[in-house]
Design a protein around this motif. Sequence first.
Motif, PDB file in Angstrom:
ATOM      1  N   PRO A 173       6.693   6.591 -10.770  1.00  0.00           N
ATOM      2  CA  PRO A 173       6.153   5.107 -10.365  1.00  0.00           C
ATOM      3  C   PRO A 173       4.832   5.270  -9.810  1.00  0.00           C
ATOM      4  CG  PRO A 173       8.431   5.094  -9.724  1.00  0.00           C
ATOM      5  CD  PRO A 173       8.250   6.677 -10.124  1.00  0.00           C
ATOM      6  N   LEU A 174       4.031   4.683 -10.054  1.00  0.00           N
ATOM      7  CA  LEU A 174       2.573   4.552  -9.469  1.00  0.00           C
ATOM      8  C   LEU A 174       2.811   3.592  -8.250  1.00  0.00           C
ATOM      9  CD1 LEU A 174       0.236   4.586 -12.283  1.00  0.00           C
ATOM     10  CD2 LEU A 174       0.529   6.487 -10.793  1.00  0.00           C
ATOM     11  N   ALA A 175       3.282   3.962  -7.132  1.00  0.00           N
ATOM     12  CA  ALA A 175       3.762   3.076  -6.125  1.00  0.00           C
ATOM     13  C   ALA A 175       2.620   2.835  -5.272  1.00  0.00           C
ATOM     14  CB  ALA A 175       4.888   3.655  -5.307  1.00  0.00           C
ATOM     15  N   ASN A 176       2.447   1.781  -4.638  1.00  0.00           N
ATOM     16  CA  ASN A 176       1.440   1.122  -3.689  1.00  0.00           C
ATOM     17  C   ASN A 176       0.034   1.713  -3.896  1.00  0.00           C
ATOM     18  OD1 ASN A 176       0.880  -0.140  -1.399  1.00  0.00           O
ATOM     19  ND2 ASN A 176       0.894   1.878  -0.242  1.00  0.00           N
ATOM     20  N   ARG A 177      -0.456   1.419  -5.305  1.00  0.00           N
ATOM     21  CA  ARG A 177      -1.549   1.603  -5.804  1.00  0.00           C
ATOM     22  C   ARG A 177      -2.399   0.211  -6.187  1.00  0.00           C
ATOM     23  NH1 ARG A 177      -2.579   6.571  -8.638  1.00  0.00           N
ATOM     24  NH2 ARG A 177      -1.710   7.863  -7.660  1.00  0.00           N
ATOM     25  N   PRO A 178      -3.591   0.041  -5.713  1.00  0.00           N
ATOM     26  CA  PRO A 178      -4.474  -1.057  -6.090  1.00  0.00           C
ATOM     27  C   PRO A 178      -4.539  -1.354  -7.507  1.00  0.00           C
ATOM     28  CG  PRO A 178      -5.978   0.587  -4.753  1.00  0.00           C
ATOM     29  CD  PRO A 178      -4.447   1.132  -5.169  1.00  0.00           C
ATOM     30  N   VAL A 179      -4.345  -2.717  -7.860  1.00  0.00           N
ATOM     31  CA  VAL A 179      -4.527  -2.951  -9.309  1.00  0.00           C
ATOM     32  C   VAL A 179      -5.307  -4.258  -9.398  1.00  0.00           C
ATOM     33  CG1 VAL A 179      -3.219  -3.744 -11.598  1.00  0.00           C
ATOM     34  CG2 VAL A 179      -2.174  -1.870  -9.864  1.00  0.00           C
TER      35      VAL A 179
END
Length: 85
Positions: free
Chosen positions: A7-13
Amino acid sequence: HDSKGKPLANRPVQVRNVQTAQVVASVRTDASGRFRFADLGAASYIVELLDDSRRTIGTAVEIPLASSCWLSRFAPCLVRVNTST
């Protein structure tokens, strides 16, 4: 998820209006890589995954919304972000 399935956790989107090129909202992914944008108006949007320096590292295809809706990684509008990280 990244290319290894993590999972791409705690990434800005962020979500960008295609017609105006303006970023209309931004959030961070949760621990499972999920995110949600609420109350987007009718328009076409692109979802962009960013690194911590705010550089775009992945994008989703253009998503046309015919009426106001929530745009999220888990429902009702499913988005898969392509990234090489």
